[in-house]
Design a protein around this motif. Structure first.
Motif, PDB file in Angstrom:
ATOM      1  N   ALA A 121      -1.810  -0.931   8.535  1.00 22.22           N
ATOM      2  CA  ALA A 121      -2.009   0.640   8.203  1.00 22.22           C
ATOM      3  C   ALA A 121      -0.632   0.898   7.113  1.00 22.22           C
ATOM      4  N   ASP A 122       0.582   0.623   7.890  1.00 21.01           N
ATOM      5  CA  ASP A 122       1.778   0.915   7.272  1.00 21.01           C
ATOM      6  C   ASP A 122       1.972   0.211   6.013  1.00 21.01           C
ATOM      7  N   LEU A 123       1.435  -0.843   5.794  1.00 25.08           N
ATOM      8  CA  LEU A 123       1.558  -1.650   4.496  1.00 25.08           C
ATOM      9  C   LEU A 123       0.785  -0.943   3.533  1.00 25.08           C
ATOM     10  N   GLU A 124      -0.452  -0.529   3.858  1.00 23.96           N
ATOM     11  CA  GLU A 124      -1.421   0.164   3.014  1.00 23.96           C
ATOM     12  C   GLU A 124      -0.813   1.250   2.655  1.00 23.96           C
ATOM     13  N   GLN A 125      -0.335   2.310   3.551  1.00 27.97           N
ATOM     14  CA  GLN A 125       0.316   3.440   3.117  1.00 27.97           C
ATOM     15  C   GLN A 125       1.583   3.314   2.119  1.00 27.97           C
ATOM     16  N   ALA A 126       2.403   2.296   2.598  1.00 27.29           N
ATOM     17  CA  ALA A 126       3.361   2.000   1.596  1.00 27.29           C
ATOM     18  C   ALA A 126       2.875   1.548   0.156  1.00 27.29           C
ATOM     19  N   ASP A 127       1.926   0.813   0.173  1.00 27.13           N
ATOM     20  CA  ASP A 127       1.237   0.456  -1.250  1.00 27.13           C
ATOM     21  C   ASP A 127       0.907   1.725  -2.096  1.00 27.13           C
ATOM     22  N   LEU A 128       0.065   2.645  -1.066  1.00 27.96           N
ATOM     23  CA  LEU A 128      -0.474   3.839  -1.890  1.00 27.96           C
ATOM     24  C   LEU A 128       0.692   4.739  -2.275  1.00 27.96           C
ATOM     25  N   ALA A 169      -7.460   9.479  -9.987  1.00 24.10           N
ATOM     26  CA  ALA A 169      -6.503   8.240 -10.435  1.00 24.10           C
ATOM     27  C   ALA A 169      -6.172   7.295  -8.921  1.00 24.10           C
ATOM     28  N   LEU A 170      -5.432   7.860  -8.104  1.00 30.88           N
ATOM     29  CA  LEU A 170      -5.166   7.198  -6.963  1.00 30.88           C
ATOM     30  C   LEU A 170      -6.126   6.469  -6.436  1.00 30.88           C
ATOM     31  N   GLY A 171      -7.206   6.962  -6.182  1.00 32.98           N
ATOM     32  CA  GLY A 171      -8.170   6.403  -5.481  1.00 32.98           C
ATOM     33  C   GLY A 171      -8.872   5.158  -6.360  1.00 32.98           C
ATOM     34  N   ALA A 172      -8.939   5.441  -7.658  1.00 31.26           N
ATOM     35  CA  ALA A 172      -9.426   4.116  -8.556  1.00 31.26           C
ATOM     36  C   ALA A 172      -8.388   3.090  -8.281  1.00 31.26           C
ATOM     37  N   HIS A 173      -7.119   3.428  -8.565  1.00 28.39           N
ATOM     38  CA  HIS A 173      -6.338   2.259  -8.455  1.00 28.39           C
ATOM     39  C   HIS A 173      -6.091   1.771  -6.920  1.00 28.39           C
ATOM     40  N   ALA A 174      -6.147   2.470  -5.915  1.00 25.01           N
ATOM     41  CA  ALA A 174      -6.209   1.914  -4.660  1.00 25.01           C
ATOM     42  C   ALA A 174      -7.467   0.904  -4.392  1.00 25.01           C
ATOM     43  N   ARG A 175      -8.598   1.301  -5.287  1.00 22.09           N
ATOM     44  CA  ARG A 175      -9.785   0.367  -4.706  1.00 22.09           C
ATOM     45  C   ARG A 175      -9.874  -0.737  -5.667  1.00 22.09           C
ATOM     46  N   LEU A 222      -8.266  -1.475  -1.684  1.00 20.68           N
ATOM     47  CA  LEU A 222      -8.438  -0.564  -0.266  1.00 20.68           C
ATOM     48  C   LEU A 222      -9.588   0.414  -0.644  1.00 20.68           C
ATOM     49  N   SER A 223     -10.268   0.531   0.535  1.00 21.98           N
ATOM     50  CA  SER A 223     -11.331   1.606   0.453  1.00 21.98           C
ATOM     51  C   SER A 223     -11.616   2.286   1.930  1.00 21.98           C
ATOM     52  N   LYS A 224     -12.290   3.134   1.923  1.00 25.61           N
ATOM     53  CA  LYS A 224     -12.701   3.710   3.285  1.00 25.61           C
ATOM     54  C   LYS A 224     -13.324   2.662   4.201  1.00 25.61           C
ATOM     55  N   HIS A 225     -13.893   1.759   3.552  1.00 24.47           N
ATOM     56  CA  HIS A 225     -14.958   0.900   4.539  1.00 24.47           C
ATOM     57  C   HIS A 225     -13.788  -0.278   5.083  1.00 24.47           C
ATOM     58  N   ASN A 226     -12.671  -0.688   4.571  1.00 20.25           N
ATOM     59  CA  ASN A 226     -11.928  -1.619   5.129  1.00 20.25           C
ATOM     60  C   ASN A 226     -10.391  -0.996   5.516  1.00 20.25           C
ATOM     61  N   ALA A 227     -10.365   0.138   5.392  1.00 15.95           N
ATOM     62  CA  ALA A 227      -9.259   0.926   5.707  1.00 15.95           C
ATOM     63  C   ALA A 227      -8.752   0.475   7.417  1.00 15.95           C
ATOM     64  N   ALA A 228      -7.424   0.201   7.404  1.00 14.54           N
ATOM     65  CA  ALA A 228      -7.007   0.214   8.804  1.00 14.54           C
ATOM     66  C   ALA A 228      -7.030   1.237   9.794  1.00 14.54           C
TER      67      ALA A 228
END
Length: 233
Positions: A77-84, A128-134, A139-145
């Motif tokens: 989760a920390d890595l995901e948030q850092a990427d976001l 914009a952020l959601g599009a780039h995250a996905r 990253l998406s809500k289905h596989n989020a940590a």
């Protein structure tokens, strides 16, 4: 006129988070506790020692699984948030470059450059952020940590799994306890492997054979060690 689509189709990917933690926890609970019980039963002639060891294994294992899963998924989760955060910063500093990057992603997926640019524009205007995250980060809500959910699922599933061989040991005559625990544990491991494979849309037979072979091997090894190191006449 707004165009709305209700989409209720369910895919296996939506189960990945909890399924992984639950299957891992239950498998560990059954296998580690069953192995512990048959190992102690082979090494000692005291049923009480066997049950104490099994109970301690259940509690310690559940807590260990919860802690380990929480730490592991928290790191993810920390890595995901850092990427976001980095992606949000890049969107703020260079929106044109990020639009070009997203367009390139859609071109690689088969869209014509002009259409890819339009899709990127509309998606970035919407989120914009959601599009780039996905589409860039995957990253998406289905596989989020989800650390807490993973930890609770691991602990609960381990405890449930461990309770099965412990319960069998508690009600079986001591001279038959090893056989009873092994048979019931292998049956439950096979059933769990089949359920997990079916839920994940994977072939059932290989999943069941894999867990049965590994489970039987683990229990046979602990029996051998128990007889080698124990005091049973």
């Amino acid at each position: 006129m707004p165009y709305h689509v209700r989409h209720h189709e369910t895919h296996a990917i939506t189960h990945i988070g909890w399924l992984r933690a639950a299957v891992l926890g239950a498998n560990d609970g059954i296998l580690s506790t069953a192995s512990l019980i048959v190992g102690v039963a082979s090494a000692s002639s005291e049923p009480r020692a066997m049950l104490i060891a099994g109970s301690a294994g259940l509690v310690a294992g559940a807590l260990s699984m919860a802690a380990g899963e929480y730490v592991s998924v928290s790191s993810q989760a920390d890595l995901e948030q850092a990427d976001l955060r980095r992606e949000a910063r890049e969107l703020h500093e260079d929106p044109v470059g990020e639009h070009r990057e997203l367009t390139g992603i859609y071109v690689k997926r088969g869209l014509e450059p002009q259409l890819a640019g339009k899709v990127a524009t509309q998606l970035m205007d919407h989120d914009a952020l959601g599009a780039h995250a996905r589409d860039e980060l995957g990253l998406s809500k289905h596989n989020a940590a989800r650390p807490v959910q993973a930890a609770l699922a691991s602990a609960a599933s381990f405890a449930v799994g461990a309770a099965i061989p412990l319960g069998v040991a508690a009600i079986s005559p001591f001279r038959h306890v090893a056989v009873a625990v092994i048979l019931v544990s292998l049956a439950m491991l096979g059933a769990l492997g089949a359920i997990a494979a079916r839920t994940g849309r994977a072939p059932i037979v290989p999943a069941v054979l894999r867990v049965l072979i590994l489970g039987a091997a683990a229990m046979m090894i602990t029996i051998g060690l128990g007889r080698l190191l124990g005091t049973t006449a």
